[in-house]
Design an enzyme around this catalytic site. Structure first.
Site, PDB file in Angstrom:
ATOM      1  N   VAL A  85      -6.869   6.431   0.773  1.00 33.85           N
ATOM      2  CA  VAL A  85      -6.531   5.960  -0.568  1.00 33.85           C
ATOM      3  C   VAL A  85      -7.810   5.605  -1.323  1.00 33.85           C
ATOM      4  O   VAL A  85      -7.874   5.733  -2.540  1.00 33.85           O
ATOM      5  CB  VAL A  85      -5.526   4.781  -0.524  1.00 33.85           C
ATOM      6  CG1 VAL A  85      -6.131   3.539   0.098  1.00 33.85           C
ATOM      7  CG2 VAL A  85      -5.020   4.443  -1.912  1.00 33.85           C
ATOM      8  N   GLY A  86      -8.836   5.179  -0.587  1.00 33.45           N
ATOM      9  CA  GLY A  86     -10.129   4.864  -1.204  1.00 33.45           C
ATOM     10  C   GLY A  86     -10.810   6.171  -1.605  1.00 33.45           C
ATOM     11  O   GLY A  86     -10.679   7.183  -0.919  1.00 33.45           O
ATOM     12  N   ARG A 165      -1.601  -2.434  -4.264  1.00 38.68           N
ATOM     13  CA  ARG A 165      -0.547  -2.076  -3.302  1.00 38.68           C
ATOM     14  C   ARG A 165      -0.722  -2.824  -1.979  1.00 38.68           C
ATOM     15  O   ARG A 165       0.209  -3.481  -1.488  1.00 38.68           O
ATOM     16  CB  ARG A 165      -0.586  -0.556  -3.043  1.00 38.68           C
ATOM     17  CG  ARG A 165      -0.118   0.289  -4.206  1.00 38.68           C
ATOM     18  CD  ARG A 165      -0.373   1.760  -3.924  1.00 38.68           C
ATOM     19  NE  ARG A 165      -1.795   2.066  -3.943  1.00 38.68           N
ATOM     20  CZ  ARG A 165      -2.414   2.800  -4.876  1.00 38.68           C
ATOM     21  NH1 ARG A 165      -1.715   3.357  -5.829  1.00 38.68           N
ATOM     22  NH2 ARG A 165      -3.711   3.010  -4.832  1.00 38.68           N
ATOM     23  N   SER A 218     -10.408  -2.428  -4.524  1.00 37.33           N
ATOM     24  CA  SER A 218     -11.140  -1.187  -4.298  1.00 37.33           C
ATOM     25  C   SER A 218     -12.635  -1.432  -4.485  1.00 37.33           C
ATOM     26  O   SER A 218     -13.035  -2.399  -5.139  1.00 37.33           O
ATOM     27  CB  SER A 218     -10.617  -0.109  -5.249  1.00 37.33           C
ATOM     28  OG  SER A 218     -10.208  -0.684  -6.460  1.00 37.33           O
ATOM     29  N   ARG A 246     -13.538  -2.442   1.679  1.00 32.87           N
ATOM     30  CA  ARG A 246     -14.691  -1.617   2.056  1.00 32.87           C
ATOM     31  C   ARG A 246     -15.852  -2.547   2.389  1.00 32.87           C
ATOM     32  O   ARG A 246     -16.008  -3.610   1.758  1.00 32.87           O
ATOM     33  CB  ARG A 246     -15.108  -0.679   0.915  1.00 32.87           C
ATOM     34  CG  ARG A 246     -14.181   0.517   0.692  1.00 32.87           C
ATOM     35  CD  ARG A 246     -14.279   1.561   1.810  1.00 32.87           C
ATOM     36  NE  ARG A 246     -13.433   2.702   1.566  1.00 32.87           N
ATOM     37  CZ  ARG A 246     -12.196   2.872   2.058  1.00 32.87           C
ATOM     38  NH1 ARG A 246     -11.678   1.941   2.841  1.00 32.87           N
ATOM     39  NH2 ARG A 246     -11.510   3.968   1.810  1.00 32.87           N
ATOM     40  N   ASP A 270     -12.434  -5.607   8.919  1.00 34.73           N
ATOM     41  CA  ASP A 270     -11.990  -4.304   9.420  1.00 34.73           C
ATOM     42  C   ASP A 270     -12.944  -3.215   8.946  1.00 34.73           C
ATOM     43  O   ASP A 270     -12.862  -2.079   9.382  1.00 34.73           O
ATOM     44  CB  ASP A 270     -10.566  -3.990   8.941  1.00 34.73           C
ATOM     45  CG  ASP A 270     -10.045  -2.671   9.519  1.00 34.73           C
ATOM     46  OD1 ASP A 270     -10.273  -2.440  10.729  1.00 34.73           O
ATOM     47  OD2 ASP A 270      -9.441  -1.879   8.782  1.00 34.73           O
ATOM     48  N   GLU A 275     -20.746   2.010   8.999  1.00 37.72           N
ATOM     49  CA  GLU A 275     -19.700   2.216  10.000  1.00 37.72           C
ATOM     50  C   GLU A 275     -20.090   3.431  10.822  1.00 37.72           C
ATOM     51  O   GLU A 275     -20.359   4.475  10.226  1.00 37.72           O
ATOM     52  CB  GLU A 275     -18.343   2.434   9.322  1.00 37.72           C
ATOM     53  CG  GLU A 275     -17.874   1.187   8.605  1.00 37.72           C
ATOM     54  CD  GLU A 275     -16.489   1.312   7.984  1.00 37.72           C
ATOM     55  OE1 GLU A 275     -15.865   2.391   8.113  1.00 37.72           O
ATOM     56  OE2 GLU A 275     -16.035   0.335   7.372  1.00 37.72           O
ATOM     57  N   HIS A 294     -12.466  -0.313  11.551  1.00 39.28           N
ATOM     58  CA  HIS A 294     -11.792   0.341  10.414  1.00 39.28           C
ATOM     59  C   HIS A 294     -10.486   1.029  10.861  1.00 39.28           C
ATOM     60  O   HIS A 294     -10.346   2.254  10.764  1.00 39.28           O
ATOM     61  CB  HIS A 294     -12.734   1.362   9.755  1.00 39.28           C
ATOM     62  CG  HIS A 294     -12.327   1.711   8.353  1.00 39.28           C
ATOM     63  ND1 HIS A 294     -13.215   2.051   7.362  1.00 39.28           N
ATOM     64  CD2 HIS A 294     -11.101   1.780   7.773  1.00 39.28           C
ATOM     65  CE1 HIS A 294     -12.569   2.322   6.245  1.00 39.28           C
ATOM     66  NE2 HIS A 294     -11.270   2.157   6.475  1.00 39.28           N
TER      67      HIS A 294
HETATM   68  P1  NDP Z   1      -4.853  -0.323  -5.421  1.00 43.03           P
HETATM   69  O1  NDP Z   1      -5.531   0.528  -6.423  1.00 43.03           O
HETATM   70  O2  NDP Z   1      -3.377  -0.441  -5.441  1.00 43.03           O
HETATM   71  O3  NDP Z   1      -5.444  -1.802  -5.470  1.00 43.03           O
HETATM   72  C1  NDP Z   1      -6.785  -2.054  -5.729  1.00 43.03           C
HETATM   73  C2  NDP Z   1      -6.874  -3.403  -6.367  1.00 43.03           C
HETATM   74  O4  NDP Z   1      -8.266  -3.686  -6.556  1.00 43.03           O
HETATM   75  C3  NDP Z   1      -6.195  -3.486  -7.731  1.00 43.03           C
HETATM   76  O5  NDP Z   1      -5.241  -4.498  -7.714  1.00 43.03           O
HETATM   77  C4  NDP Z   1      -7.334  -3.839  -8.663  1.00 43.03           C
HETATM   78  O6  NDP Z   1      -6.928  -4.807  -9.614  1.00 43.03           O
HETATM   79  C5  NDP Z   1      -8.325  -4.480  -7.719  1.00 43.03           C
HETATM   80  N1  NDP Z   1      -9.641  -4.542  -8.330  1.00 43.03           N
HETATM   81  C6  NDP Z   1     -10.334  -3.575  -8.959  1.00 43.03           C
HETATM   82  N2  NDP Z   1     -11.475  -4.079  -9.440  1.00 43.03           N
HETATM   83  C7  NDP Z   1     -11.479  -5.393  -9.114  1.00 43.03           C
HETATM   84  C8  NDP Z   1     -12.379  -6.451  -9.335  1.00 43.03           C
HETATM   85  N3  NDP Z   1     -13.519  -6.247 -10.028  1.00 43.03           N
HETATM   86  N4  NDP Z   1     -12.065  -7.679  -8.849  1.00 43.03           N
HETATM   87  C9  NDP Z   1     -10.935  -7.872  -8.144  1.00 43.03           C
HETATM   88  N5  NDP Z   1     -10.035  -6.908  -7.926  1.00 43.03           N
HETATM   89  C10 NDP Z   1     -10.315  -5.688  -8.401  1.00 43.03           C
HETATM   90  O7  NDP Z   1      -5.360   0.225  -4.015  1.00 43.03           O
HETATM   91  P2  NDP Z   1      -4.747  -0.067  -2.558  1.00 43.03           P
HETATM   92  O8  NDP Z   1      -4.196  -1.440  -2.508  1.00 43.03           O
HETATM   93  O9  NDP Z   1      -3.896   1.067  -2.152  1.00 43.03           O
HETATM   94  O10 NDP Z   1      -6.100   0.007  -1.683  1.00 43.03           O
HETATM   95  C11 NDP Z   1      -7.129  -0.933  -1.903  1.00 43.03           C
HETATM   96  C12 NDP Z   1      -8.353  -0.593  -1.097  1.00 43.03           C
HETATM   97  O11 NDP Z   1      -8.116  -0.846   0.276  1.00 43.03           O
HETATM   98  C13 NDP Z   1      -8.762   0.886  -1.135  1.00 43.03           C
HETATM   99  O12 NDP Z   1      -9.527   1.180  -2.289  1.00 43.03           O
HETATM  100  C14 NDP Z   1      -9.568   1.029   0.115  1.00 43.03           C
HETATM  101  O13 NDP Z   1     -10.927   0.773  -0.159  1.00 43.03           O
HETATM  102  C15 NDP Z   1      -9.022  -0.079   1.031  1.00 43.03           C
HETATM  103  N6  NDP Z   1      -8.318   0.450   2.197  1.00 43.03           N
HETATM  104  C16 NDP Z   1      -8.726   0.098   3.450  1.00 43.03           C
HETATM  105  C17 NDP Z   1      -8.065   0.546   4.561  1.00 43.03           C
HETATM  106  C18 NDP Z   1      -8.516   0.157   5.928  1.00 43.03           C
HETATM  107  O14 NDP Z   1      -8.270   0.914   6.864  1.00 43.03           O
HETATM  108  N7  NDP Z   1      -9.119  -0.995   6.103  1.00 43.03           N
HETATM  109  C19 NDP Z   1      -6.906   1.432   4.454  1.00 43.03           C
HETATM  110  C20 NDP Z   1      -6.534   1.726   3.106  1.00 43.03           C
HETATM  111  C21 NDP Z   1      -7.229   1.248   2.020  1.00 43.03           C
HETATM  112  P3  NDP Z   1      -6.967  -4.461 -11.159  1.00 43.03           P
HETATM  113  O15 NDP Z   1      -5.873  -3.447 -11.363  1.00 43.03           O
HETATM  114  O16 NDP Z   1      -6.715  -5.750 -11.843  1.00 43.03           O
HETATM  115  O17 NDP Z   1      -8.299  -3.900 -11.445  1.00 43.03           O
END
Ligand code: NDP
Length: 329
Positions: A85-86, A165, A218, A246, A270, A275, A294
């Site tokens: 998703v990232g 999400r 993200s 990340r 995580d 990495e 991770h």
């Molecule tokens: P989403 O796009 O649904 O959520 C990302 C969130 O980050 C949004 O709510 C956004 O809020 C917020 N965000 C963006 N900029 C900022 C900021 N400057 N300060 C605070 N919050 C901010 O993505 P997902 O929830 O699906 O995934 C999130 C991240 O999790 C991925 O990008 C990935 O890097 C990581 N991930 C890690 C995994 C792992 O194995 N550990 C697995 C899957 C994902 P807003 O809309 O207000 O900007």
């Protein structure tokens, strides 16, 4: 690698993927697939060679898709489908400029990643790795009133940085543990926060008032290095820091200082930079730091569904039809 027939579009996969992807791609009969047939990352030189003339690329978060890779692929390239998703590993501006479509895998990994984040939070707060180690090495001598005590969620304040999400998935699960206040920060307030009684606050308020700070945003230029010395210095001494977004969101030297000086109680990660984290990294010398490799989305079923979605995205991009999850922003 198989020879590519001139009628089929060429696709390069940077890794061996779950069977679900291979089945879908072979059934579609629109592309000839060559892959880096390994569970280990493709070396850069092989990546540059493999993508040459490709119409589609399937990549992982560990593959840097930059201008050099796009140039190596050349003008045929229509679609890049990432098994994640990232998308911080891809040069999105350049990709967009070239009119290349991008597929990713949101939603299908939300539950698994939220679940793992909660597991990591509990493991860190209740000191599970230390406890397991003590059982194995004979350190468990008797029941002692203050031995291996940690911090509980009941009645606590949790702060989620990035209530997207996965952040919402984490908040939903944590509410079940009797959390009293659920704070969140981000660029904008979220209507869905009402479901978890989430309070939209500034980052400073979240960091200062939370007993558990969970990072699930993200990685962007704005969040890169966000958790630094100033950030940790505002946290409570008894607070736990958890990151499943990340690694680059965290300044790891500052985190090491915060953990080793007692500025904060513990951290669960995580994700790290780099990495894998080198086995002699200072963070790994600390008892109050739990590091996982991770594995947020690592359940068998989730990885299968991700692979399937990744393949469907690729096929949509190759055929110029809808992609189930196209990255458009
Ligand atoms: P989403 O796009 O649904 O959520 C990302 C969130 O980050 C949004 O709510 C956004 O809020 C917020 N965000 C963006 N900029 C900022 C900021 N400057 N300060 C605070 N919050 C901010 O993505 P997902 O929830 O699906 O995934 C999130 C991240 O999790 C991925 O990008 C990935 O890097 C990581 N991930 C890690 C995994 C792992 O194995 N550990 C697995 C899957 C994902 P807003 O809309 O207000 O900007």
């Amino acid at each position: 690698m198989r020879a590519v027939s001139s009628l089929m579009m060429k696709v390069f996969l940077t890794r061996r993927l779950p069977q679900e992807a291979a089945t879908l791609l072979s059934q579609a009969e629109v592309c000839d697939v060559s892959l880096w047939d390994s569970d280990e990352p493709v070396p850069r030189a092989e990546l540059l060679k493999g993508v040459k003339g490709a119409h589609g690329i399937v990549c992982l978060l560990s593959d840097k898709i930059d201008v050099e890779v796009l140039d190596a692929a050349g003008p045929n390239l229509k679609v890049i489908s990432t098994l994640s998703v990232g998308f911080d590993h891809m040069a999105m501006d350049e990709i967009k400029k070239r009119g290349i479509r991008v597929g990713y895998t949101p939603d299908v990994l939300t539950d698994a990643t939220a679940e793992l984040t909660v597991a990591l939070l509990l493991a860190t707060a209740r000191r599970l790795p230390e406890g397991v180690e003590q059982v194995k090495n004979g350190g468990w001598s008797s029941w002692k009133p203050l031995w291996l005590c940690g911090y509980g969620l009941s009645g606590s304040t949790v702060g989620v940085i990035g209530l997207g999400r996965i952040g919402l998935g984490i908040a939903r699960r944590l509410k079940g543990f009797g959390v009293k206040r659920l704070l969140y920060s981000g660029r904008t307030a979220k209507p869905h926060a009402a479901e978890v009684d989430g309070e939209f606050v500034t980052l400073d308020t979240l960091v200062a008032e939370s007993d558990f700070v969970v990072v699930s945003c993200s990685l962007t230029p704005a969040t890169q290095g966000m958790c630094d010395k100033a950030f940790f210095s505002k946290m409570k001494k008894t607070a736990i820091f958890v990151n499943s977004s990340r690694g680059s969101v965290v300044n790891q030297e500052d985190l090491y200082q915060a953990l080793s000086s007692g500025q904060i109680a513990a951290a669960g990660l995580d994700v790290t930079t780099p990495e894998p984290l080198p086995t002699d990294h200072p963070l790994l010398t600390l008892k109050n730091c739990v590091v996982l490799p991770h594995i947020g989305s690592a359940t068998y079923s989730t990885r299968g569904v991700m692979a399937e979605l990744c393949a469907r995205n690729l096929l949509g991009g190759l055929q110029g039809t809808d992609m189930p999850s196209e990255l458009t922003s």
